[in-house]
Design a protein around this motif. Structure first.
Motif, PDB file in Angstrom:
ATOM      1  N   GLN A  41     -14.069   7.952  -8.321  1.00  0.00           N
ATOM      2  CA  GLN A  41     -12.978   7.914  -7.346  1.00  0.00           C
ATOM      3  C   GLN A  41     -12.747   9.313  -6.785  1.00  0.00           C
ATOM      4  O   GLN A  41     -12.982  10.318  -7.470  1.00  0.00           O
ATOM      5  CB  GLN A  41     -11.680   7.441  -8.006  1.00  0.00           C
ATOM      6  CG  GLN A  41     -11.662   5.991  -8.408  1.00  0.00           C
ATOM      7  CD  GLN A  41     -11.523   5.036  -7.236  1.00  0.00           C
ATOM      8  OE1 GLN A  41     -11.890   3.872  -7.357  1.00  0.00           O
ATOM      9  NE2 GLN A  41     -11.009   5.493  -6.100  1.00  0.00           N
ATOM     10  N   TYR A  86       0.822  -1.210   0.000  1.00  0.00           N
ATOM     11  CA  TYR A  86       0.000   0.000   0.000  1.00  0.00           C
ATOM     12  C   TYR A  86       0.857   1.262   0.000  1.00  0.00           C
ATOM     13  O   TYR A  86       0.486   2.279  -0.593  1.00  0.00           O
ATOM     14  CB  TYR A  86      -0.932   0.023   1.217  1.00  0.00           C
ATOM     15  CG  TYR A  86      -1.917  -1.116   1.272  1.00  0.00           C
ATOM     16  CD1 TYR A  86      -2.823  -1.332   0.237  1.00  0.00           C
ATOM     17  CD2 TYR A  86      -1.933  -1.996   2.343  1.00  0.00           C
ATOM     18  CE1 TYR A  86      -3.720  -2.372   0.277  1.00  0.00           C
ATOM     19  CE2 TYR A  86      -2.831  -3.050   2.398  1.00  0.00           C
ATOM     20  CZ  TYR A  86      -3.722  -3.232   1.359  1.00  0.00           C
ATOM     21  OH  TYR A  86      -4.600  -4.282   1.401  1.00  0.00           O
ATOM     22  N   PRO A 129      -9.250  -4.175  -0.687  1.00  0.00           N
ATOM     23  CA  PRO A 129      -9.795  -3.563   0.530  1.00  0.00           C
ATOM     24  C   PRO A 129     -10.786  -4.506   1.202  1.00  0.00           C
ATOM     25  O   PRO A 129     -11.516  -5.243   0.521  1.00  0.00           O
ATOM     26  CB  PRO A 129     -10.502  -2.307   0.003  1.00  0.00           C
ATOM     27  CG  PRO A 129      -9.847  -2.014  -1.302  1.00  0.00           C
ATOM     28  CD  PRO A 129      -9.487  -3.346  -1.880  1.00  0.00           C
ATOM     29  N   LYS A 131      -4.822  -2.924  -7.969  1.00  0.00           N
ATOM     30  CA  LYS A 131      -6.045  -3.576  -8.457  1.00  0.00           C
ATOM     31  C   LYS A 131      -5.755  -4.396  -9.716  1.00  0.00           C
ATOM     32  O   LYS A 131      -6.251  -5.517  -9.876  1.00  0.00           O
ATOM     33  CB  LYS A 131      -7.120  -2.527  -8.739  1.00  0.00           C
ATOM     34  CG  LYS A 131      -8.454  -3.116  -9.163  1.00  0.00           C
ATOM     35  CD  LYS A 131      -9.496  -2.027  -9.361  1.00  0.00           C
ATOM     36  CE  LYS A 131     -10.822  -2.628  -9.821  1.00  0.00           C
ATOM     37  NZ  LYS A 131     -11.866  -1.598 -10.019  1.00  0.00           N
ATOM     38  N   ASN A 159       0.317   2.559  -6.124  1.00  0.00           N
ATOM     39  CA  ASN A 159      -1.005   3.188  -6.079  1.00  0.00           C
ATOM     40  C   ASN A 159      -2.119   2.147  -6.203  1.00  0.00           C
ATOM     41  O   ASN A 159      -1.901   1.009  -6.623  1.00  0.00           O
ATOM     42  CB  ASN A 159      -1.141   4.283  -7.153  1.00  0.00           C
ATOM     43  CG  ASN A 159      -1.073   3.744  -8.574  1.00  0.00           C
ATOM     44  OD1 ASN A 159      -1.743   2.776  -8.917  1.00  0.00           O
ATOM     45  ND2 ASN A 159      -0.247   4.366  -9.412  1.00  0.00           N
ATOM     46  N   ARG A 160      -3.326   2.577  -5.825  1.00  0.00           N
ATOM     47  CA  ARG A 160      -4.479   1.670  -5.766  1.00  0.00           C
ATOM     48  C   ARG A 160      -4.786   1.046  -7.119  1.00  0.00           C
ATOM     49  O   ARG A 160      -5.107  -0.133  -7.219  1.00  0.00           O
ATOM     50  CB  ARG A 160      -5.706   2.436  -5.254  1.00  0.00           C
ATOM     51  CG  ARG A 160      -6.938   1.584  -5.079  1.00  0.00           C
ATOM     52  CD  ARG A 160      -8.124   2.441  -4.685  1.00  0.00           C
ATOM     53  NE  ARG A 160      -7.976   2.978  -3.364  1.00  0.00           N
ATOM     54  CZ  ARG A 160      -8.340   2.345  -2.244  1.00  0.00           C
ATOM     55  NH1 ARG A 160      -8.843   1.136  -2.328  1.00  0.00           N
ATOM     56  NH2 ARG A 160      -8.189   2.909  -1.074  1.00  0.00           N
ATOM     57  N   LYS A 161      -4.671   1.845  -8.190  1.00  0.00           N
ATOM     58  CA  LYS A 161      -5.010   1.331  -9.530  1.00  0.00           C
ATOM     59  C   LYS A 161      -4.061   0.208  -9.934  1.00  0.00           C
ATOM     60  O   LYS A 161      -4.489  -0.830 -10.450  1.00  0.00           O
ATOM     61  CB  LYS A 161      -4.952   2.467 -10.551  1.00  0.00           C
ATOM     62  CG  LYS A 161      -5.443   2.076 -11.932  1.00  0.00           C
ATOM     63  CD  LYS A 161      -5.476   3.276 -12.866  1.00  0.00           C
ATOM     64  CE  LYS A 161      -5.985   2.874 -14.241  1.00  0.00           C
ATOM     65  NZ  LYS A 161      -6.008   4.025 -15.176  1.00  0.00           N
TER      66      LYS A 161
END
Length: 357
Positions: free
Chosen positions: A290, A178, A196, A187, A182-184
């Motif tokens: 987002q 994390y 999450p 994913k 980054n989140r993208k």
């Protein structure tokens, strides 16, 4: 943009009962034996939003359209699922397709509902599920990092897989993932361990308000931030009622919010989502984006042509729209702004996009 939450847990912890309550349906089987759910059930639920009601009235819209959330009822996992126990591999593949994981945790005693383990222990149960997901990721990572497959992976994803492998092999905290990616990108990796998570402690009726010793032990270990206390059975009963009956029943048992509302709020928080609106005489509609989404990207949620041909966004804050009773007075009173490509859309903004086709 609709987000998808997968409900996972051991058999007979209340997953299908919760799914039926959340989706107000009985399409998910809720039988008292393991693996009664094999193929995942999917329910699409409108996201309640009082702001949508107000905007619809002010614009005198013919239609009101909520944004949605999808719930996926995934069959019970057991120890050894990553190796195929209880048809586990098939179930684990279903989890990879969701945006967030709802861990359903049994926090109630019952002589009537079979328990796959000899006693109720929510911490142990979660560790079983998390371990199986980690082992499934380990197998996936090792295959992808094999020499013949490795060359087809881009550098960012390669770093994620190598970091994840180091975390798993050396029992490190996955916060490294994390903190560094980054989140993208996370994913896109498809890894289960980085999705999450929301922890739902399923309790009996008498434990709804304050929980019980099971929930207390669980929260002491995992904290309150991502944890919700719900009674799946009570949620089903609430959904069987309508209007004032529902309000009166919830008041009687001391519930301020439904489990659906609690889950949606928690889901929006952990996935960093917000809502903007479009509103006019034809329809008022909510759109999920987002956080820190630019105006062109928000326009793209309506149609890709809106993003490609974006010129400007006519923008009014929710409070100004309500105070001025709609578009016309907001414009007259100088509360409408023209925002460009760099504008970061705020939660509750009412937008009208100008674009070239």
């Amino acid at each position: 943009m609709s987000f998808k939450c997968g409900i996972v847990g051991l058999p007979n912890v209340g997953k299908s009962t919760l799914f039926n309550a959340l989706t107000n349906s009985s399409k998910a089987q809720a039988e008292n034996f393991p693996f009664c759910t094999i193929d995942p059930n999917i329910g699409i639920v409108p996201v309640p939003d009082n702001r949508l009601e107000q905007l619809t009235k002010i614009s005198n819209s013919k239609k009101k359209i909520n944004t949605t959330i999808s719930f996926v009822d995934i069959a019970g996992l057991v120890k050894g699922a990553s190796k195929g126990e209880g048809l586990g591999n098939k179930f684990l593949s279903h989890i990879r397709e969701v945006d967030a994981i709802i861990h359903m945790i049994r926090c109630f005693d019952s002589n009537d509902i079979q328990n796959v383990n000899p006693n109720v222990n929510p911490i142990r149960d979660l560790e079983i599920i998390e371990t199986e997901m980690m082992l499934a990721d380990l197998e996936s990572i090792q295959k992808r990092l094999d020499k013949k497959n490795k060359k087809n992976i881009d550098s960012d994803q390669l770093k994620i897989l190598e970091t994840a492998l180091d975390c798993i092999d050396n029992e490190k905290n996955i916060d490294d993932l994390y903190n560094n990616f980054n989140r993208k990108a996370l994913k896109l990796s498809g890894l289960l361990i980085v999705k999450p998570k929301i922890f739902v402690c399923n309790v009996d009726e008498k434990s709804i308000q304050k929980g019980n010793h099971y929930t207390q032990n669980f929260i002491n270990k995992y904290g309150n931030d991502n944890c919700i206390i719900i009674s799946a059975d009570i949620e089903n009963q609430i959904n069987a009622l309508s209007g004032n009956e529902k309000k009166n029943y919830m008041k009687m048992i001391g519930l301020n919010e439904t489990g659906l509302n609690l889950l949606i709020k928690k889901g929006y928080k952990i996935l960093e989502l917000e809502t903007y609106f479009t509103s006019g005489p034809e329809e008022t509609r909510a759109w999920t984006i987002q956080k820190n989404c630019t105006a062109p990207a928000a326009a793209g949620e309506i149609h890709s042509d809106f993003e490609k041909g974006f010129i400007r966004a006519e923008t009014i804050s929710y409070s100004d729209f309500i105070e001025n009773q709609g578009w016309q007075n907001s414009k007259t009173n100088g509360k409408m702004r023209l925002e460009g490509k760099d504008y970061i859309v705020k939660d509750g903004d009412i937008l009208n996009f100008r674009f070239n086709t």
